[in-house]
Scaffold this motif. Structure first.
Motif, mmCIF file in Angstrom:
data_model
loop_
_atom_site.group_PDB
_atom_site.id
_atom_site.type_symbol
_atom_site.label_atom_id
_atom_site.label_comp_id
_atom_site.label_asym_id
_atom_site.label_seq_id
_atom_site.Cartn_x
_atom_site.Cartn_y
_atom_site.Cartn_z
ATOM 1 N N THR A 136 11.715 112.115 73.539
ATOM 2 C CA THR A 136 12.285 111.711 72.243
ATOM 3 C C THR A 136 12.878 110.322 72.432
ATOM 4 O O THR A 136 13.696 110.103 73.328
ATOM 5 C CB THR A 136 13.408 112.686 71.815
ATOM 6 O OG1 THR A 136 12.847 113.994 71.719
ATOM 7 C CG2 THR A 136 14.000 112.288 70.476
ATOM 8 N N LEU A 137 12.436 109.409 71.582
ATOM 9 C CA LEU A 137 12.914 108.030 71.717
ATOM 10 C C LEU A 137 13.700 107.631 70.472
ATOM 11 O O LEU A 137 13.248 107.853 69.349
ATOM 12 C CB LEU A 137 11.720 107.088 71.900
ATOM 13 C CG LEU A 137 12.059 105.603 72.038
ATOM 14 C CD1 LEU A 137 12.783 105.320 73.347
ATOM 15 C CD2 LEU A 137 10.795 104.748 71.972
ATOM 16 N N VAL A 138 14.872 107.059 70.715
ATOM 17 C CA VAL A 138 15.673 106.540 69.605
ATOM 18 C C VAL A 138 15.798 105.034 69.795
ATOM 19 O O VAL A 138 16.177 104.575 70.870
ATOM 20 C CB VAL A 138 17.097 107.157 69.601
ATOM 21 C CG1 VAL A 138 17.924 106.583 68.449
ATOM 22 C CG2 VAL A 138 17.037 108.670 69.515
ATOM 23 N N THR A 139 15.453 104.283 68.764
ATOM 24 C CA THR A 139 15.684 102.832 68.822
ATOM 25 C C THR A 139 16.735 102.497 67.788
ATOM 26 O O THR A 139 16.656 102.936 66.640
ATOM 27 C CB THR A 139 14.370 102.069 68.541
ATOM 28 O OG1 THR A 139 13.490 102.301 69.626
ATOM 29 C CG2 THR A 139 14.613 100.572 68.424
ATOM 30 N N ILE A 140 17.705 101.726 68.226
ATOM 31 C CA ILE A 140 18.814 101.407 67.334
ATOM 32 C C ILE A 140 18.841 99.895 67.113
ATOM 33 O O ILE A 140 18.729 99.127 68.062
ATOM 34 C CB ILE A 140 20.123 101.988 67.915
ATOM 35 C CG1 ILE A 140 21.311 101.644 67.067
ATOM 36 C CG2 ILE A 140 20.390 101.605 69.319
ATOM 37 C CD1 ILE A 140 22.488 102.565 67.343
ATOM 38 N N MET A 141 18.934 99.486 65.861
ATOM 39 C CA MET A 141 18.865 98.043 65.563
ATOM 40 C C MET A 141 19.819 97.660 64.426
ATOM 41 O O MET A 141 20.111 98.458 63.543
ATOM 42 C CB MET A 141 17.434 97.651 65.161
ATOM 43 C CG MET A 141 16.939 98.360 63.915
ATOM 44 S SD MET A 141 15.266 97.865 63.426
ATOM 45 C CE MET A 141 15.605 96.413 62.446
ATOM 46 N N GLY A 142 20.304 96.435 64.481
ATOM 47 C CA GLY A 142 21.043 95.885 63.345
ATOM 48 C C GLY A 142 20.042 95.644 62.233
ATOM 49 O O GLY A 142 18.889 95.282 62.499
#
Ligand code: SF4
Length: 473
Positions: free
Chosen positions: A233-239
């Motif tokens: 499971t991959l989570v990418t977090i971005m502004g």
């Protein structure tokens, strides 16, 4: 890590930490040198063309942010991903925490992400029993130290190799030598084992491409690409502002980012990952979540500070800033240090908490000159000072008194001459080797770190009539 509430206390603490200041001076000096060499190789004119183009791209995106966000979200969903559009940091943390609970995640591996620092993601995940491991070397060092990053691209810039060796020794059975190669070798061996058996991987995002939904990750260690390949499971977090229209714009931004940040032509690993693993693919996540964080960003749209959203987090303004170079990153008090932090912190976190940072600048303009996307940082800092005064209906007390005195003195020639005569007389006990050696606060603070020449016995305008007389004769 305890953070002093007032900027004054924070920078005083920083100024007394000589090992930290030496490490920051060395680190910023090295990065500035590398950047200068890279720009020289490109040529000043071409560099300026690059910057103009990059500024135009970023401004176009920010002015059409709603459209590009919609396009990005559509494409991520089409490719089997999930999207969370979080208005606040708390919303983003809640989404990721719930996902971790749902997945019964014990082990979470992270790559560098300033947004995750901004929203305090690690403490929240650790509170619910997850073991969070930073895979970026600098981030791992400060995680071991229980500290926050002090630089945008080099989070542990404030530490020297002896301090790093001490931190590594605390988690190792063997004694680690203090040579850089040995330290890197140990970190590589230690962290490599952590890559196996991850429940969730979390990455940051340098740029998201609206036309394909691809996430771009730039690292020199390759850790982010391993996480994106190995995590189930991959989570990418971005502004929310970190969007580009597509590949063409990405090529401009990548070469600018690397040259500005470290003087490289390109970052060593540039990974583009799109959604979940397809049937024929050997690696990649089975589940992908993109968390897009607002947290004060959208409030800047359409304001005089809108251009701050152009930032690509290269860290170049930090290295150029004489204030950052002399106090390091922790003195700024929030996750973003240096000139970019001095603008972002009051804008995102509130003038009441971080308005003082508008004064953490000499207004020399070095940050604006260094910024690859041409953000007028020093103009913004000046505007923030004005806002602070407007808001509080008063300036800094010492500044108020100083400027009122200054203006009253300079408005009249006789007052000016009288003040000079008095100042000469009263400086006498404070002077040593033609410099003011000590004095009452706030002069004493100034003198601790700078030289202040004593007033000369005669000024140029006093000598001039005599000189002129000689000439005529
Ligand atoms: S403000 Fe400009 S120089 Fe500073 S980090 Fe952002 S892009 Fe880089």
């Amino acid at each position: 890590m305890h953070i002093e509430p007032s900027f004054r206390k924070r920078y005083h603490k920083a100024l007394s930490d000589t090992a930290m200041l030496k490490a920051v001076k060395n680190g910023t000096g090295r990065l500035r040198g590398q950047r200068a060499t890279a720009i020289e190789a490109v040529g000043a004119e071409r560099w300026m063309e690059f910057r103009n183009r990059a500024e135009a791209i970023r401004m176009h995106v920010i002015q059409h942010l709603d459209q590009y966000l919609e396009q990005l979200i559509d494409n991520v969903l089409k490719k089997g991903g999930h999207v969370c559009l979080a208005k606040t940091g708390e919303e983003a943390v809640q989404y990721i925490s719930e996902l971790a609970k749902k997945k019964n995640a014990k082990s979470i591996l992270k790559s560098k992400s300033m947004v995750s620092e901004e929203i305090h993601l690690n403490p929240a995940l650790e509170k619910q029993g997850c073991k969070v491991i930073e895979s970026d070397l600098g981030e791992w060092i400060i995680q071991l130290a229980g500290e926050t990053p002090s630089h945008i691209i080099a989070p542990a810039m404030h530490k020297n190799r002896f301090q790093v060796a001490d931190l590594f020794n605390a988690v190792s059975d063997e004694k680690i030598p203090t040579e850089i190669a040995d330290l890197c070798g140990f970190a590589r061996k230690y962290l490599r084992e952590k890559f196996l058996g991850i429940d969730i991987g979390i990455t940051g995002c340098n740029f998201a491409l609206a036309d394909s939904g691809a996430i771009t990750l730039c690292t020199n260690e390759g850790n982010a690409r391993i996480i994106s390949a190995l995590s189930p499971t991959l989570v990418t977090i971005m502004g929310m502002e970190r969007i580009l229209p597509g590949l063409e714009e990405l090529t401009v931004m990548l070469s600018l980012l690397a040259r500005s940040a470290t003087g490289q032509k390109l970052t060593v690993y540039n990974t583009l990952s799109t959604g979940v693993r397809k049937a024929e693919e050997l690696d990649g996540p089975q589940e992908f979540h993109l968390v897009i964080v607002d947290n004060g960003r959208s409030k800047q749209l359409g304001t005089k500070y809108e251009k701050i959203l152009n930032c690509i987090r290269c860290g170049s303004c930090l290295n150029a800033c004489p204030v950052y170079r002399n106090i390091g990153g922790h003195a700024y008090g929030w996750v973003y240090p240096g000139p970019i932090g001095a603008v972002l912190s009051p804008l995102y976190q509130g003038m009441d908490k971080y308005g003082e940072l508008a004064y953490a600048t000499t207004l020399c303009g070095a940050c604006t000159f260094a910024c690859p996307v041409k953000i007028p940082l020093h103009d913004m800092l000046y505007a923030l000072r004005n806002d602070k005064v407007e808001l509080e209906k008063k300036g800094e007390l010492a500044e108020d008194i100083a400027y009122k005195g200054w203006s009253a003195t300079f408005a009249s020639m006789s007052r000016y001459r009288f003040s000079i005569r008095m100042a000469r007389r009263f400086q006498f006990p404070l002077v040593k080797a033609e410099k003011i050696a000590f004095g009452p606060p706030p002069i004493s603070d100034w003198l601790k770190h700078r030289d202040m020449p004593a007033l000369p016995n005669k000024f140029f305008h006093e000598i001039w009539p005599e000189m002129n007389k000689d000439r005529k004769e």
